[in-house]
Scaffold this motif. Structure first.
Motif, short mmCIF file in Angstrom:
data_model
loop_
_atom_site.label_atom_id
_atom_site.label_comp_id
_atom_site.label_asym_id
_atom_site.label_seq_id
_atom_site.Cartn_x
_atom_site.Cartn_y
_atom_site.Cartn_z
N VAL A 257 0.85 -1.20 0.00
CA VAL A 257 0.00 0.00 0.00
C VAL A 257 0.88 1.25 0.00
O VAL A 257 1.76 1.39 0.85
N ASN A 258 0.62 2.14 -0.96
CA ASN A 258 1.31 3.42 -0.97
C ASN A 258 0.42 4.46 -0.28
O ASN A 258 -0.51 4.99 -0.89
N PRO A 259 0.69 4.77 1.00
CA PRO A 259 -0.23 5.67 1.71
C PRO A 259 -0.23 7.09 1.13
O PRO A 259 -1.17 7.85 1.37
N GLY A 261 -0.20 7.73 -2.16
CA GLY A 261 -0.79 7.71 -3.51
C GLY A 261 -1.98 8.66 -3.59
O GLY A 261 -2.65 8.93 -2.59
N ALA A 262 -2.22 9.18 -4.80
CA ALA A 262 -3.34 10.10 -5.05
C ALA A 262 -3.39 11.20 -4.00
O ALA A 262 -4.45 11.51 -3.44
N ASN A 263 -2.22 11.74 -3.73
CA ASN A 263 -2.10 12.85 -2.78
C ASN A 263 -2.62 12.49 -1.39
O ASN A 263 -3.21 13.31 -0.69
N LEU A 291 2.94 -1.18 4.26
CA LEU A 291 2.88 0.20 3.79
C LEU A 291 4.25 0.62 3.29
O LEU A 291 5.26 0.35 3.94
N THR A 292 4.29 1.32 2.16
CA THR A 292 5.59 1.76 1.64
C THR A 292 6.05 3.00 2.42
O THR A 292 5.23 3.82 2.84
N SER A 293 7.36 3.09 2.60
CA SER A 293 7.88 4.22 3.37
C SER A 293 8.41 5.32 2.45
O SER A 293 8.72 6.41 2.91
N GLY A 317 -2.77 1.28 -4.91
CA GLY A 317 -2.36 2.65 -5.21
C GLY A 317 -2.53 2.92 -6.69
O GLY A 317 -3.38 2.30 -7.35
N GLY A 318 -1.67 3.78 -7.22
CA GLY A 318 -1.79 4.15 -8.63
C GLY A 318 -0.84 3.36 -9.50
O GLY A 318 -0.25 2.35 -9.07
N ASP A 319 -0.67 3.84 -10.71
CA ASP A 319 0.19 3.14 -11.67
C ASP A 319 1.66 3.15 -11.23
O ASP A 319 2.41 2.24 -11.57
N GLY A 320 2.05 4.18 -10.48
CA GLY A 320 3.43 4.25 -9.99
C GLY A 320 3.70 3.11 -9.02
O GLY A 320 4.76 2.46 -9.07
N THR A 321 2.76 2.84 -8.15
CA THR A 321 2.93 1.74 -7.19
C THR A 321 2.91 0.41 -7.93
O THR A 321 3.75 -0.47 -7.67
N LEU A 322 1.98 0.27 -8.88
CA LEU A 322 1.93 -0.97 -9.67
C LEU A 322 3.26 -1.18 -10.40
O LEU A 322 3.80 -2.29 -10.43
N HIS A 323 3.79 -0.09 -10.95
CA HIS A 323 5.06 -0.14 -11.69
C HIS A 323 6.19 -0.66 -10.78
O HIS A 323 6.98 -1.52 -11.17
N GLU A 324 6.23 -0.17 -9.55
CA GLU A 324 7.28 -0.63 -8.63
C GLU A 324 7.09 -2.10 -8.27
O GLU A 324 8.05 -2.86 -8.19
N VAL A 325 5.83 -2.49 -8.04
CA VAL A 325 5.56 -3.89 -7.69
C VAL A 325 5.99 -4.79 -8.87
O VAL A 325 6.63 -5.83 -8.66
N GLY A 354 -5.19 5.10 -7.36
CA GLY A 354 -4.29 6.24 -7.63
C GLY A 354 -5.02 7.40 -8.27
O GLY A 354 -6.25 7.41 -8.34
N THR A 355 -4.25 8.34 -8.78
CA THR A 355 -4.85 9.51 -9.44
C THR A 355 -5.39 9.10 -10.80
O THR A 355 -6.59 9.22 -11.07
N GLY A 356 -4.51 8.57 -11.67
CA GLY A 356 -4.94 8.19 -13.01
C GLY A 356 -5.44 6.75 -13.06
O GLY A 356 -6.44 6.45 -13.68
N CYS A 425 -4.29 17.28 -13.29
CA CYS A 425 -2.83 17.42 -13.25
C CYS A 425 -2.20 17.10 -14.61
O CYS A 425 -1.19 17.69 -14.98
N TYR A 426 -2.82 16.17 -15.37
CA TYR A 426 -2.24 15.80 -16.66
C TYR A 426 -2.39 16.92 -17.68
O TYR A 426 -1.52 17.13 -18.52
N VAL A 427 -3.49 17.66 -17.62
CA VAL A 427 -3.70 18.79 -18.54
C VAL A 427 -2.70 19.90 -18.20
O VAL A 427 -2.02 20.45 -19.08
N GLY A 541 4.32 6.24 -16.30
CA GLY A 541 4.20 7.55 -15.63
C GLY A 541 5.37 7.88 -14.72
O GLY A 541 5.34 8.89 -14.02
N GLU A 542 6.41 7.03 -14.72
CA GLU A 542 7.56 7.27 -13.84
C GLU A 542 8.77 7.67 -14.67
O GLU A 542 9.05 7.08 -15.72
N TYR A 543 9.52 8.63 -14.20
CA TYR A 543 10.70 9.14 -14.89
C TYR A 543 11.76 8.04 -15.09
O TYR A 543 12.04 7.28 -14.18
#
Ligand code: ATP
Length: 562
Positions: A257-259, A261-263, A291-293, A317-325, A354-356, A425-427, A541-543
């Motif tokens: 869980v990314n606590p 995520g989504a602000n 929970l992720t730190s 969480g969002g796609d960023g958390t999924l990406h890390e998993v 997540g947000t998106g 945020c994407y716009v 969505g991650e750099y």
């Protein structure tokens, strides 16, 4: 071997498919309202018409859950290709039938009780003097079940009959006939609860032949496994609860869980969700909450969970958390595996909060965590592809949704600063990215083809999933089980092109627009013509740094809970 979680769970106490049977003697055997009603009066057995027309729960599970899973797993293009059970034939040999008319009648009644349909006598085709068999002499009984009566019988066979079998170790996978049909033998019919000991005549064996429309044994096995057939191999390696109380094993499920995520909304939603999640899953699963730190922590948690033999790791969480998993499923360029070789592969799951949450959109999943929990409870798995990115140096990097280059990657970078505004945020990110943006000439090599120059590239997207940027259907023909990417290239776009074509980009009809090209690919290499190290790359969505990069598909690399 792909392991097969059952889609139905039941124990004798919760089972609702029992027959209500009137015996020839006039006694009633136990039944429940809601079950299929069968009358067995003076040797005539009838399933009441209204009852027979009711949809059986196994049939409902087949139509609603198993058909889509099989369609995706075996890439059927047509719904009629999906295998189904055609008929079930139950037969019982009775060697002393000619001498023992009462025994034959008792066997007929027993089989009628078990199956809900009156059996027919099977007779000798020719006389064999050595065995004292005359032509046309009754030798056994058989019943052919179809439709709802068949599903009702199969449900009770799988969930009540088999688990009640003495020393049950699972059924064999080798009893297929090469054409997708399966047979099981029983030593005693008393494993069915309809047969009480005082009703039981002589214990008799019986054979059950399940005829499917599958063209291969593999497809038929998968069909039966999804219906809950407890195959021995699955029981040996499987930590999943197989339907039927006697054989259930608990699944270890790790929720990452990314606590933040989504602000911060992910953490709050998760806390509200936990009581429901526990009540829904804890009877079958050991729930581990992690929970992720901070950034990248989800990668380490996932690797640890897989090594410990978790049945599933769920990104919350969002796609960023999924990406890390997803990146946690690999280490040193190879898939991470459990210390214990006997456990089945860890599956990836997702509760999109997540947000998106763009990856979930490809599967048409609603943004409802309760639906996600239901998917986890059912535990259906599908192999999905993963993208791998290699650059000039360093470890390969993995992505599951969309990797993109240049303008959209810049937009994603800026969007991350405005997550508090939700999808807006994407716009904002895109507008900011346009300031100072210049289209770039890129050199691209697709699969094993030649290098080609693509002038004035605005953005290049490599889709394993369809959506990015909070619902933009950028690679509309991509699918994570297609075994290739969809590559979409936008060239020579000005800022006003985006404004004019925004709607088309969101609904996925932009492929017909001028200066947009699309193709499928298993690998793609991209580099700048005039190297400036300023063309930005992001994945999910991650750099991820700058060009040059190579993107390749890993077909079916992960099993996903779908
Ligand atoms: N405890 C934490 N504190 C701060 N950042 C975290 C923490 N755990 C994870 N992160 C980072 O938060 C980032 C964004 O998380 P996530 O993708 O879950 O939400 P989102 O960005 O709102 O959703 P989406 O990516 O779907 O738009 C991830 O890149 C991750 O590295």
């Amino acid at each position: 071997m792909a392991l097969s979680p059952a889609l139905l769970h039941s124990t004798a106490s919760t089972f609702h498919g029992q027959f209500c049977v009137r015996l020839p003697s006039g006694n009633f055997s136990c039944g429940r309202s809601g079950g299929l009603s069968v009358k067995a009066m003076s040797s005539v057995v009838l399933v009441e018409k209204t009852e027979a027309e009711k949809l059986n729960r196994l049939k409902t599970a087949y139509l609603e859950k198993i058909v889509p899973l099989l369609k995706e797993e075996f890439n059927y293009t047509n719904i009629h290709q999906v295998p189904k059970i055609e008929k079930v034939v139950v037969n019982c040999g009775i060697g002393d039938a000619a001498q023992n008319a009462k025994g034959l009648e008792a066997a007929l009644n027993d089989l009628a009780l078990i199956t809900g349909q009156r059996p027919v006598k099977t007779r000798a085709k020719k006389a064999i003097a050595t065995f004292k068999i005359r032509e046309d002499q009754p030798l056994g009984i058989a019943v052919t079940l179809r439709g709802n009566v068949m599903y009702s019988f199969l449900d009770r066979l799988i969930n009540l009959g088999l688990p009640r079998t003495r020393d049950f170790q699972g059924v064999s996978s080798s009893s297929f006939d090469g054409n997708g049909n399966y047979s099981i033998g029983f030593r005693e019919q008393s494993v069915f609860p309809e047969i009480t000991y005082d009703v039981l005549g002589k214990p008799r064996g019986m054979d059950v032949c399940i005829t499917t429309t599958a063209s291969t044994d593999k497809e038929a096995r998968r069909l039966l496994a999804l219906m809950g057939m407890p195959f021995r191999e699955d029981l040996g390696a499987d930590r999943t609860a197989i339907s039927g109380g006697a054989t259930s094993r608990r699944r270890d499920i790790v929720f990452v869980v990314n606590p933040r995520g989504a602000n911060g909304r992910t953490g709050k939603e998760w806390n509200k969700l936990l009581p429901y999640l526990r009540s829904r899953l804890s009877s079958d699963c050991n729930i581990c909450e992690s929970l992720t730190s901070g950034p990248c922590h989800a990668i380490d948690i996932t690797r640890e969970a897989i090594r410990e033999g978790a049945d599933a790791v769920i990104a919350v969480g969002g796609d960023g958390t999924l990406h890390e998993v997803v990146n946690g499923f690999f280490w040193g360029g190879k898939p991470v595996s459990s210390h214990d070789q006997a456990v089945r592969a860890t599956a990836l799951g997702l509760i999109p909060l997540g947000t998106g949450s763009d990856f979930a959109r490809t599967f048409g999943w609603k943004n409802d965590p309760h639906d996600a929990i239901e998917r986890i409870a059912i535990g259906g798995r599908s192999h999905i592809d993963v993208g791998v990115i290699s650059g000039e140096s360093g470890e390969p990097h993995y992505f599951i949704n969309v990797a993109d280059i240049h303008l959209s990657a810049n937009a994603g970078y800026y969007a991350a600063r405005y997550k508090k505004f939700g999808n807006l945020c994407y716009v904002i990110g895109a507008l900011q990215a346009f300031l100072g943006h210049h289209n770039k000439d890129l050199r691209i090599k697709v699969d094993d083809g030649d290098w080609k120059v693509y002038p004035q590239v605005t953005t290049l997207c490599i889709g394993n999933g369809k959506y990015f940027g909070g619902g933009m259907k950028i690679t509309p023909n991509a699918h994570p089980s297609s075994r290739n990417f969809e590559v979409v290239i936008l060239q020579d776009f000005k800022w006003y092109d985006f404004v004019l074509k925004l709607l088309k980009l969101y609904n996925g009809t932009h492929l017909l627009v001028k200066n947009v090209s699309s193709r499928s690919a298993c690998s793609i290499e991209v580099e700048e013509i005039a190297s400036s190290s300023s063309v930005f790359v992001q994945s999910d969505g991650e750099y991820l740094g700058f060009l040059p990069k190579k993107f390749s598909i890993l077909p079916g690399a992960i099993e996903m809970i779908c």
